[in-house]
Write an enzyme that holds these catalytic residues in place. Structure first.
Site, short mmCIF file in Angstrom:
data_model
loop_
_atom_site.label_atom_id
_atom_site.label_comp_id
_atom_site.label_asym_id
_atom_site.label_seq_id
_atom_site.Cartn_x
_atom_site.Cartn_y
_atom_site.Cartn_z
CB CYS A 2 -0.87 0.19 1.42
SG CYS A 2 -2.30 -1.43 1.50
NE ARG A 27 4.54 1.56 -1.17
CZ ARG A 27 5.70 0.83 -1.01
NH1 ARG A 27 6.83 1.61 -1.16
NH2 ARG A 27 5.12 0.44 0.21
CD1 TRP A 74 -2.20 -4.99 -4.64
CD2 TRP A 74 -0.96 -6.54 -2.14
NE1 TRP A 74 -1.53 -6.28 -4.49
CE2 TRP A 74 -1.43 -7.50 -3.57
CE3 TRP A 74 -1.03 -6.90 -1.34
CZ2 TRP A 74 -0.85 -8.47 -3.56
CZ3 TRP A 74 -1.29 -8.39 -1.26
CH2 TRP A 74 -1.18 -8.78 -2.69
CG ASN A 100 2.65 -0.69 3.38
OD1 ASN A 100 1.70 -1.63 3.54
ND2 ASN A 100 3.13 -0.45 2.87
N GLY A 101 1.12 -3.45 5.93
CA GLY A 101 1.61 -3.66 6.63
C GLY A 101 0.53 -4.94 6.93
CD GLU A 484 12.27 -11.79 -15.44
OE1 GLU A 484 11.82 -12.37 -14.45
OE2 GLU A 484 12.39 -10.24 -15.39
CE LYS A 488 8.60 -8.91 -15.84
NZ LYS A 488 9.80 -9.18 -15.17
CD GLU A 491 4.97 -9.61 -12.99
OE1 GLU A 491 6.12 -9.47 -13.99
OE2 GLU A 491 5.62 -9.22 -11.75
CG HIS A 507 12.94 -35.33 -17.87
ND1 HIS A 507 13.12 -37.04 -18.01
CD2 HIS A 507 13.70 -35.38 -17.81
CE1 HIS A 507 14.49 -37.43 -18.30
NE2 HIS A 507 15.31 -35.88 -18.76
CE LYS A 606 8.36 -2.29 -9.18
NZ LYS A 606 8.96 -3.48 -10.02
C1 AGP Z 1 8.45 -8.65 -10.87
O1 AGP Z 1 8.15 -8.13 -12.11
C2 AGP Z 1 7.73 -8.90 -10.20
N1 AGP Z 1 6.86 -8.06 -10.54
C3 AGP Z 1 8.62 -9.27 -8.94
O2 AGP Z 1 8.85 -10.99 -9.04
C4 AGP Z 1 8.75 -8.94 -8.19
O3 AGP Z 1 10.83 -9.14 -8.75
C5 AGP Z 1 9.67 -9.59 -6.34
O4 AGP Z 1 8.16 -9.51 -5.69
C6 AGP Z 1 10.92 -9.53 -6.09
O5 AGP Z 1 10.38 -7.45 -5.52
P1 AGP Z 1 12.03 -7.61 -5.24
O6 AGP Z 1 12.90 -7.12 -5.70
O7 AGP Z 1 11.54 -5.76 -4.69
O8 AGP Z 1 12.21 -7.76 -4.01
#
Ligand code: AGP
Length: 611
Positions: A2, A27, A74, A100-101, A484, A488, A491, A507, A606
């Protein structure tokens, strides 16, 4: 996750709070709210949806409110609806809080407060804190005393900002496990934010709070305290990144802007750090720990998501070139088992935000077990960067797009610099170091070349935008790139995608391959190339549609693959920097063509500051 912003000063608070919220929207973005204080009362407005919904709902007010707090959420506890949106208020409406938390003992406190006659209007854990502040507030005491008393009773993580008409023109903030900073304005105004983006339009002077800190902000200034009540001193830091680094600057999305920033972000992570003559790296943040690092016998890398993928590439680099045994751990798993960290183990945390709760918890666990800790972090002054014994900053500038792009390539380069540093203190020859240095320096120009492929990749995206599934295959250094690429795509486009080691496919996942399964194969010319060609044959034999990412004309693949994307060639351990970028562009264009919200994908945030 958040975002929090607070303002107290001589100007109208509402526009400043809204501007701060917009900068924090990346965020979290399922609801937003604001509490404004005009001295006599606290006025709260909150709305589900993005910040513009809140903004539209705020009537032009002539009322002068020079103090307030705001929040973009969030969801963790409770659905993203109006009652669950922040700020939350006390029953009489005198106190408002944004948080936040996660408060872990919320249920217990809630039961106690209900038995004392409190009624709850939301399903959130946060609401217990505001009622607890009310319950523990002693007559005549200032707001901060009541906040401190309440926080001494809660377990869990929090970054909070609180205002009250009982003690007006004041904001009390506190942190434990979730970041809060103070923005020190010049003209009788003070701000609070969950990150610097919230305050940067007003001031670049920030004070980072530590866990267990609380602070009182008024137009006259600020004071920082420990939760136990005694005063503590925290220094002022300058935010150095430019405002346009958190603006789209003409790009339709932050993700695309950040993809295009990679020639400069990769140059920035190397700036002043390469010694081509001696084939070495000069890394200011770790230099004075050289003798300690020389004793390291094993490295445990811990991270989440994209940063974890960078860690896998780091493992391969450090083992091959510096001959150090490395294991890579999901931070969220590491903490809850019994990791063996014998003497001589370095725990290396990788994080863009420096605030990821799982990574932070893994780091704390490693520290408690006596391990030396190091960070590879982008966000300057973040919790992980301060909690580690030493580290390397990425200097990639703020990354706003929820899908990490430029931070990943900077992480790869930072890890290759670290590998060079460690290797040169072990068995790596000066000439090998020199060769690596030369290739590193070529990367920014080579990335420019890769970016010229955008049109070609956009066309490719058109042909595959309706796919239901995708498979990404790679071997050696390209296996983490496959992971990766798949992440991407998942996401930002919501297409199901799997990354797999190319040879492992036979396998099991090979059963999935038919003419409807696009398969992205990472096949640059590296020592394992010929083996990848065999894996391509296996896919082709089952009619899979193949997109190959290659680093030369790849004659062995001609006629066997449906599309070829050619990136420049470099050393095998640096190739992931170049082969990742076409996959970022492919995910981006597919997502745009499917009408997805690229910068704020559903359900994501984020920086994941909850476990
Ligand atoms: C990446 O595209 C993601 N949104 C997510 O996996 C991110 O890399 C992960 O949450 C780790 O975040 P950080 O690098 O800020 O620790």
């Amino acid at each position: 996750m958040c975002g929090i912003v607070g303002y107290v000063g001589c100007n109208q608070a509402a526009p400043i709070l809204l501007a701060g919220l917009k900068r924090l929207e990346y965020r979290g973005y399922d609801s937003a709210g604001i509490a404004l204080m005009n001295g006599e009362s606290v006025r709260v407005l909150k709305k589900p949806g993005k910040i513009h919904v809140l903004e539209d709902a705020m009537e032009a007010s002539s009322e002068m409110a020079t103090c307030g707090i705001a929040h973009t959420r969030w969801a963790t506890h409770g659905a993203p609806n109006e009652p669950n949106a922040h700020p939350h208020t006390s029953m009489d409406g005198d106190i408002a809080i944004v948080h936040n938390g996660i408060i872990e003992n919320a249920d217990i406190i809630r039961k106690q407060l209900v038995s004392e006659g409190y009624t709850f209007r939301s399903e959130t854990d946060t609401e217990v804190v505001v009622h607890l502040i009310d319950y523990l507030w002693e007559d005549g005491a200032p707001l901060e005393k009541a906040v401190q008393a309440a926080l001494r009773n809660v377990d869990g993580a929090y970054g909070i900002a609180v205002v009250s008409s009982r003690d007006p023109e004041k904001i009390v903030v506190a942190r434990y496990g979730s970041p809060i900073l103070i923005g020190v304005g010049n003209n009788g105004e003070m701000l609070a934010g969950s990150d610097a983006a919230a305050v940067i339009e007003v001031t670049r002077d920030v004070v980072y709070l530590d866990d267990g800190d609380c602070a009182v902000l008024t137009a006259e200034g600020y004071r920082t305290y420990h939760l136990e009540g005694h005063e503590v001193k925290r220094g002022v830091h300058k935010v150095t990144w430019a405002l346009d680094s958190i603006e789209k600057s003409g790009y339709p999305h932050f993700m695309l802007k950040e993809i295009y920033e990679q020639p400069s972000s990769v140059a920035d992570v190397m700036r002043g750090r390469i010694l081509p003559g001696s084939g070495d790296a000069r890394l200011g943040g770790i230099l004075e720990h050289e003798s300690e690092l020389a004793q390291v016998e094993r490295i445990v890398i811990t991270a989440c998501g994209t940063s974890w993928h960078a860690g896998l590439v780091g493992e391969y680099m450090l083992e091959e070139l510096a001959e150090i045994p490395v294991s890579v751990e999901y931070a969220s798993e590491f903490r809850y088992r019994n990791p063996v960290l014998e003497e001589g183990t370095l725990t290396l945390a990788i994080s863009q935000s420096g605030e990821t709760a799982d990574t932070l918890a893994a780091l704390t666990e490693a520290g408690q077990r006596g391990s030396t800790t190091m960070g590879v972090v982008n966000a300057v002054g973040s919790t992980i960067s301060r909690q580690t014994d030493f580290g390397i900053y990425l200097h990639a500038g703020p990354e706003i797009g929820v899908a990490s792009t430029k931070a990943f390539t900077s992480q790869l380069v930072a890890l290759s610099l670290f590998t060079m540093f460690m290797g040169r203190r072990r068995s790596m020859s000066a000439s090998r170091g020199h060769e690596i240095a030369q290739h590193l320096q070529m990367l920014p120009a080579q990335i420019q070349e890769v970016l010229k492929l955008e049109e070609e990749i956009r066309e490719l995206a058109r042909g595959y935008k309706d796919a239901q599934n995708f498979l990404y295959l790679g071997r050696g250094y390209q296996f983490p790139v496959a992971l990766e690429g798949a992440l991407k795509l998942k996401e930002v486009s919501y297409i199901h995608a799997e990354g797999y080691p190319a040879a492992e496919m036979k396998h099991g996942p090979i059963a999935l391959i038919d003419e409807d399964m696009p398969v992205v194969v990472l096949a640059p010319r590296d020592p394992i190339y010929s083996k990848v060609v065999s894996n391509v044959e296996e896919v082709k034999a089952r009619s899979g549609k193949i997109i190959a990412v290659v680093s030369d004309d790849a004659p062995e693949l001609q006629g066997k693959v449906d599309h070829m994307i050619k990136v420049p060639h470099t050393l095998p351990h640096l190739l992931p920097v170049l082969t990742t970028i076409p996959l970022q562009l492919l995910a981006y264009h597919i997502a745009v063509m499917r009408g997805a919200d690229v910068d704020q994908p559903r359900n994501l945030a984020k920086s994941v500051t909850v476990e």
